[in-house]
Design an enzyme around this catalytic site. Sequence first.
Site, mmCIF file in Angstrom:
data_model
loop_
_atom_site.group_PDB
_atom_site.id
_atom_site.type_symbol
_atom_site.label_atom_id
_atom_site.label_comp_id
_atom_site.label_asym_id
_atom_site.label_seq_id
_atom_site.Cartn_x
_atom_site.Cartn_y
_atom_site.Cartn_z
ATOM 1 N N VAL A 1 29.117 64.798 34.301
ATOM 2 C CA VAL A 1 27.826 65.405 34.642
ATOM 3 C C VAL A 1 27.102 64.525 35.291
ATOM 4 O O VAL A 1 27.004 63.248 34.804
ATOM 5 C CB VAL A 1 27.371 66.212 33.470
ATOM 6 C CG1 VAL A 1 28.048 67.389 32.727
ATOM 7 C CG2 VAL A 1 27.334 65.327 32.092
ATOM 8 N N ASP B 1 30.234 59.702 25.175
ATOM 9 C CA ASP B 1 31.658 60.177 25.792
ATOM 10 C C ASP B 1 32.615 59.428 25.006
ATOM 11 O O ASP B 1 33.395 59.886 23.888
ATOM 12 C CB ASP B 1 31.630 59.640 26.931
ATOM 13 C CG ASP B 1 32.822 59.929 27.789
ATOM 14 O OD1 ASP B 1 33.217 60.740 27.666
ATOM 15 O OD2 ASP B 1 32.970 58.924 28.714
HETATM 16 P P1 IMP Z 1 30.918 55.948 25.978
HETATM 17 O O1 IMP Z 1 30.658 54.420 26.014
HETATM 18 O O2 IMP Z 1 32.063 56.272 26.531
HETATM 19 O O3 IMP Z 1 30.510 56.837 25.058
HETATM 20 O O4 IMP Z 1 29.982 56.369 27.228
HETATM 21 C C1 IMP Z 1 28.667 56.378 27.330
HETATM 22 C C2 IMP Z 1 28.172 55.951 28.515
HETATM 23 O O5 IMP Z 1 29.050 56.316 29.574
HETATM 24 C C3 IMP Z 1 26.893 56.860 28.691
HETATM 25 O O6 IMP Z 1 25.900 56.383 28.296
HETATM 26 C C4 IMP Z 1 26.843 57.252 30.245
HETATM 27 O O7 IMP Z 1 26.069 55.968 30.713
HETATM 28 C C5 IMP Z 1 28.336 57.045 30.718
HETATM 29 N N1 IMP Z 1 28.713 58.432 30.828
HETATM 30 C C6 IMP Z 1 29.571 58.782 30.208
HETATM 31 N N2 IMP Z 1 30.087 60.194 30.511
HETATM 32 C C7 IMP Z 1 29.379 60.442 31.643
HETATM 33 C C8 IMP Z 1 29.111 61.489 32.588
HETATM 34 O O8 IMP Z 1 29.587 62.738 32.442
HETATM 35 N N3 IMP Z 1 28.283 61.423 33.557
HETATM 36 C C9 IMP Z 1 27.408 60.196 33.716
HETATM 37 N N4 IMP Z 1 27.688 59.240 33.089
HETATM 38 C C10 IMP Z 1 28.497 59.190 31.945
#
Ligand code: IMP
Length: 174
Positions: free
Chosen positions: A151, A101
């Site tokens: 999601v 994300d």
């Molecule tokens: P990042 O550090 O922002 O890349 O996010 C990674 C973590 O955020 C993922 O491993 C998920 O646990 C959580 N996450 C990000 N987007 C979503 C989503 O759409 N649904 C549920 N969890 C999310």
Amino acid sequence: MKYHKPEVYISKEKIAEKVKQLGEEITDHYKGQSLVVVSITNGALIFAADLIRAIDLPLQLDSIMMASYAGTQSSGKVQIRSELKLQLEGQHVLVVDEILDTGRTLHNVKEIFSEMNPASLKFCVLLDKPECRKVDIQADYAGFEIPDEFVIGYGLDYNEFYRNLPYIGIYKPD
Ligand code: IMP
Ligand code: MG
């Protein structure tokens, strides 16, 4: 909290097909070598469980707990909440997460794991939301590119619920 089951966004059949394909690509890439898979729990639990069974290589599994979300908003701070049991030095390491994300989680993991001198370090995610990236990182293996939607299902949660849905749906608050 109201509990509604979402409509199917990515079906369990489509997920299974993608997992098989990713497993084959990974198996081909590391042929003749062994692999350490590190899954980022809790979200990657279900994906990692399916993915490792689609990889035909000598493989060891470990997991690390990281968390950045509260509800549907990334808190911007990623916390590590557990230690690895396996040594990564000299190993081919594949980090598995369910979704990429903002990129902060994998970026942090990359910094921490790189210091452990693995032979190689790659990242595999089931879902990628490229529009949401806040730090520069890409997955080496990514199953599905999706738009900026929150999601749930197949390991992905909203406040820890919905991880057990066998498919992926879009969370709609009411
Ligand atoms: P990042 O550090 O922002 O890349 O996010 C990674 C973590 O955020 C993922 O491993 C998920 O646990 C959580 N996450 C990000 N987007 C979503 C989503 O759409 N649904 C549920 N969890 C999310
Ligand atoms: Mg996660």
